[in-house]
Write an enzyme that holds these catalytic residues in place. Structure first.
Site, PDB file in Angstrom:
ATOM      1  N   ARG A  26       3.902  10.383 -27.609  1.00  0.00           N
ATOM      2  CA  ARG A  26       3.306   9.369 -26.751  1.00  0.00           C
ATOM      3  C   ARG A  26       2.023   8.880 -27.386  1.00  0.00           C
ATOM      4  O   ARG A  26       1.208   9.671 -27.863  1.00  0.00           O
ATOM      5  CB  ARG A  26       3.009   9.966 -25.371  1.00  0.00           C
ATOM      6  CG  ARG A  26       2.181   9.071 -24.458  1.00  0.00           C
ATOM      7  CD  ARG A  26       1.917   9.749 -23.117  1.00  0.00           C
ATOM      8  NE  ARG A  26       0.947   9.003 -22.322  1.00  0.00           N
ATOM      9  CZ  ARG A  26      -0.343   9.243 -22.280  1.00  0.00           C
ATOM     10  NH1 ARG A  26      -0.834  10.246 -23.004  1.00  0.00           N
ATOM     11  NH2 ARG A  26      -1.171   8.521 -21.539  1.00  0.00           N
ATOM     12  N   HIS A  71       1.146  -6.415 -23.056  1.00  0.00           N
ATOM     13  CA  HIS A  71       0.159  -5.435 -23.533  1.00  0.00           C
ATOM     14  C   HIS A  71      -0.197  -5.642 -25.008  1.00  0.00           C
ATOM     15  O   HIS A  71      -1.365  -5.842 -25.360  1.00  0.00           O
ATOM     16  CB  HIS A  71       0.682  -4.006 -23.364  1.00  0.00           C
ATOM     17  CG  HIS A  71       0.932  -3.602 -21.945  1.00  0.00           C
ATOM     18  ND1 HIS A  71       0.295  -4.182 -20.881  1.00  0.00           N
ATOM     19  CD2 HIS A  71       1.748  -2.653 -21.411  1.00  0.00           C
ATOM     20  CE1 HIS A  71       0.699  -3.620 -19.762  1.00  0.00           C
ATOM     21  NE2 HIS A  71       1.579  -2.696 -20.059  1.00  0.00           N
ATOM     22  N   LYS A  91       1.666  -7.779 -13.404  1.00  0.00           N
ATOM     23  CA  LYS A  91       2.811  -8.198 -14.190  1.00  0.00           C
ATOM     24  C   LYS A  91       4.079  -7.588 -13.596  1.00  0.00           C
ATOM     25  O   LYS A  91       3.988  -6.587 -12.867  1.00  0.00           O
ATOM     26  CB  LYS A  91       2.635  -7.795 -15.656  1.00  0.00           C
ATOM     27  CG  LYS A  91       2.860  -6.304 -15.942  1.00  0.00           C
ATOM     28  CD  LYS A  91       2.828  -6.059 -17.418  1.00  0.00           C
ATOM     29  CE  LYS A  91       3.168  -4.612 -17.738  1.00  0.00           C
ATOM     30  NZ  LYS A  91       4.557  -4.231 -17.530  1.00  0.00           N
ATOM     31  N   ARG A 133      -3.488  -0.127 -36.010  1.00  0.00           N
ATOM     32  CA  ARG A 133      -3.698   0.373 -37.369  1.00  0.00           C
ATOM     33  C   ARG A 133      -3.913  -0.819 -38.291  1.00  0.00           C
ATOM     34  O   ARG A 133      -3.073  -1.713 -38.379  1.00  0.00           O
ATOM     35  CB  ARG A 133      -2.510   1.219 -37.834  1.00  0.00           C
ATOM     36  CG  ARG A 133      -2.137   2.343 -36.874  1.00  0.00           C
ATOM     37  CD  ARG A 133      -1.048   3.226 -37.452  1.00  0.00           C
ATOM     38  NE  ARG A 133      -1.566   4.157 -38.431  1.00  0.00           N
ATOM     39  CZ  ARG A 133      -1.882   5.432 -38.177  1.00  0.00           C
ATOM     40  NH1 ARG A 133      -1.738   5.923 -36.955  1.00  0.00           N
ATOM     41  NH2 ARG A 133      -2.346   6.211 -39.119  1.00  0.00           N
ATOM     42  N   GLY A 151      -8.017  -3.228 -19.822  1.00  0.00           N
ATOM     43  CA  GLY A 151      -9.111  -2.465 -19.239  1.00  0.00           C
ATOM     44  C   GLY A 151      -9.331  -1.111 -19.894  1.00  0.00           C
ATOM     45  O   GLY A 151     -10.253  -0.384 -19.515  1.00  0.00           O
ATOM     46  N   LYS A 152      -8.512  -0.764 -20.865  1.00  0.00           N
ATOM     47  CA  LYS A 152      -8.668   0.537 -21.520  1.00  0.00           C
ATOM     48  C   LYS A 152      -9.903   0.535 -22.418  1.00  0.00           C
ATOM     49  O   LYS A 152     -10.246  -0.478 -23.043  1.00  0.00           O
ATOM     50  CB  LYS A 152      -7.407   0.889 -22.306  1.00  0.00           C
ATOM     51  CG  LYS A 152      -6.239   1.242 -21.386  1.00  0.00           C
ATOM     52  CD  LYS A 152      -5.063   1.779 -22.153  1.00  0.00           C
ATOM     53  CE  LYS A 152      -3.941   2.225 -21.209  1.00  0.00           C
ATOM     54  NZ  LYS A 152      -4.315   3.407 -20.406  1.00  0.00           N
ATOM     55  N   ALA A 184       0.800  -1.231   0.000  1.00  0.00           N
ATOM     56  CA  ALA A 184       0.000   0.000   0.000  1.00  0.00           C
ATOM     57  C   ALA A 184       0.826   1.271   0.000  1.00  0.00           C
ATOM     58  O   ALA A 184       0.323   2.343  -0.341  1.00  0.00           O
ATOM     59  CB  ALA A 184      -0.932  -0.004   1.217  1.00  0.00           C
TER      60      ALA A 184
END
Length: 570
Positions: free
Chosen positions: A420, A319, A227, A425, A260-261, A91
């Protein structure tokens, strides 16, 4: 004996008996036994779906005969009420403070957390409850479009946050945590979620202590594991083996926050809910697929961690490969988590193992631009001098199945690049016998239709089409049909951790990684990683803030492909 099976979610489970019967409760969330005055034994056992959540429905049997559920008054308030205890292990770390606690608060603010919940922080640091609350309070924010009662909500949330100091490998300390959790759970049906926001080398110690000493006595216990899941096939398999000494697969939630995006979540909707796309989703119409990840900053003090893993392990093997599997999978039988993960595993097992010739690696070097100096990767004091760890990699991958045979899937990921972003694509094939090819000159790539799914920043989906420029002459132009999320959906997009935490609480596993899925992913990359390290391959240097090493362009050119992000100003 009378047996009643009651199939329903634990959050709404209630047990009803006539008031003239004496009742007694025993058992767990898996099986609850009640005995009446007439010595009838009623057993409630939820039928689980593949995500571990009980299904709705009810039946009961008396001497083997199916009967409808009797309608009797509700007296099972102890089981009707449940609580969720969320323990963030580690935490005091940055991930917990910057991502996990803010995500939990956002869920609370939006009303997604159960009525009864408690949040505990667990770490070695000596903190009081108030000190933890003060630390958390500095990172909590409310939605831009929902500011009402923000400070009140924050205070209410913080009053549900507590802290327990303990060693990560101590069963005694986890036993003390268990006592505190029971005190807060107050006799309710207790469900417990542990978020392991800690280095992977202490995963097993924590799981051993928490599973033995702090598991729920009557509800579910789940562990979210961050991860990296090992460094290669062997270490990943060993980690899984050790975790399964104390947990079953259904208790392990391996998190990849990119899944989760919002735009990744929308990927299957875009494909399977729109007739216009699914017929095009194959080698017949798609020329290549590009998965691109770029950061415009370097390691910035995190070099010690990064140098142990590198860009391939840190970004590409998890990812980008997870996004690729979602993109390329066949239509699942249903939206059930296991059905989706089954299809992802099939894709990963169909992929060719990467070889050295399929990859270009790079490392950023120092650069001066506009009078400002940018450091090289090896200038980071936490990075060993002479390190060969790649900060950039480009790879060509192939899926050997009927749908994708011969289509190159090009991955590119790097730090300290010119911008960024993260995007998918999809470049379609050229129009055969194109009547207007002379209008585009010799560069037919300009006439290529392209679907772009921009994951971050400025989330968007746009399709490049060819269009006539208004006027008397026949002049063609490439234009975008654009869905810009900030314009179409003005409300703030939830953080990926919010969705994944909510899914873990609800037992929804489709966005988490199964052990066989992890094995298949590592099988693609492990031989390459071993070869890079054994041969001490020297990465190609590229300036900080550039577009990456030149070798990446040659890799794409092998397949007559041009990286789409280099000429796109959208």
């Amino acid at each position: 004996m009378t047996i009643l099976r009651f199939y329903q979610r634990p959050s709404s489970l209630s047990i009803a008996f006539s008031s003239r019967h004496e009742r007694s409760f025993s058992g767990s969330s898996e099986l609850v036994t009640l005995t009446t005055r007439r010595n009838q034994c009623w057993r409630f056992s939820p039928l689980k779906s593949s995500n571990g959540s009980p299904l709705a429905g009810a039946s009961w049997k008396d001497d083997g005969k199916e009967m409808p559920v009797p309608k009797v008054p509700d007296i099972g308030s102890q089981l009707a009420e449940n609580t969720v205890s969320i323990t963030v292990v580690g935490a005091s770390g940055d991930l917990a403070k910057k991502k996990i606690f803010p995500a939990l608060f956002a869920l609370y603010y939006e009303g997604y957390l159960p009525q009864h919940f408690t949040v505990f922080g667990y770490a070695r640091s000596k903190l009081t409850d108030e000190e933890l609350r003060h630390t958390i309070s500095t990172t909590l924010t409310c939605r831009v479009d929902k500011r009402e009662n923000c400070s009140d909500k924050m205070e209410q949330f913080l009053q549900r946050c507590f802290y327990h100091s303990g060693q990560y490998g101590s069963e005694v300390d986890f036993c003390e945590l268990d006592n505190k959790l029971k005190e807060k759970e107050d006799g309710k049906l207790a469900n417990r979620l542990f978020y392991l926001s800690i280095p992977p080398n202490i995963f097993v110690d924590v799981v051993r202590g928490a599973s033995r000493s702090a598991s729920s006595p009557n509800g579910w216990t789940r562990f979210i594991v961050e991860k990296p899941f090992g460094r290669d096939s062997e270490s990943s398999s060993e980690l899984t083996r050790c975790l399964k000494m104390y947990l079953i697969e259904e208790q392990i939630f391996r998190i990849d926050h990119y899944l989760g995006k919002e735009l990744v979540e929308n990927l299957s909707v875009l494909r399977f809910a729109n007739l216009v796309f699914e017929p095009l989703w194959s080698r017949n119409y798609i020329r290549n697929v590009q998965l691109i990840f770029s950061e415009d900053f370097g390691t910035e003090g995190r070099g010690g961690y990064f140098d142990h893993y590198g860009i391939i392990r840190d970004i590409m093997q998890n990812h980008l490969l997870q996004i690729l599997a979602l993109f390329a999978m066949e239509t699942p039988v249903s939206l059930d988590g296991e059905d989706i993960r089954n299809e992802k595993v099939k894709v990963l097992r169909s992929m060719r193992v990467l070889k050295l010739d399929d990859v270009v690696v790079g490392q950023y070097k120092g650069h001066t631009k506009g009078g400002k100096s940018f450091p090289a990767y090896t200038d980071d004091p936490t990075v060993p001098k002479g390190s060969l760890t790649p900060t950039f990699a480009a790879a060509s991958l192939f899926i050997d199945n009927a749908r994708w045979d011969g289509v190159p899937f090009l991955m590119k990921a790097g730090k300290a690049l010119h911008r960024r972003g993260a995007e998918i694509r999809v470049q379609f094939r050229h129009v055969p016998g194109n009547l207007y090819k002379r209008k585009f000159g010799t560069d037919l790539d300009k006439a290529t239709n392209e679907l772009v799914i921009r994951v971050q920043p400025n989330e968007a989906i746009y399709l490049k089409i060819n269009n006539k420029v208004p006027g008397l002459s026949m002049r063609l132009d490439s234009s975008n049909l654009n869905l810009l999320y900030s314009e179409r959906y003005p409300r703030e997009i939830p953080d990926a951790y919010e969705r994944l935490l909510l899914d873990a609480i609800e037992g929804e596993r489709r966005l988490f990684i199964r052990s066989d899925e992890l094995d298949a992913a590592w099988a693609i990359f492990s031989p390459l990683l071993r070869e890079l390290e054994e041969k001490k391959v020297v990465p190609e240097l590229y300036p900080y803030g550039s577009r990456g090493p030149v070798g990446a362009h040659y890799l794409a050119a092998k397949y007559n492909v041009r990286w789409g992000d280099l000429s796109d100003s959208s």
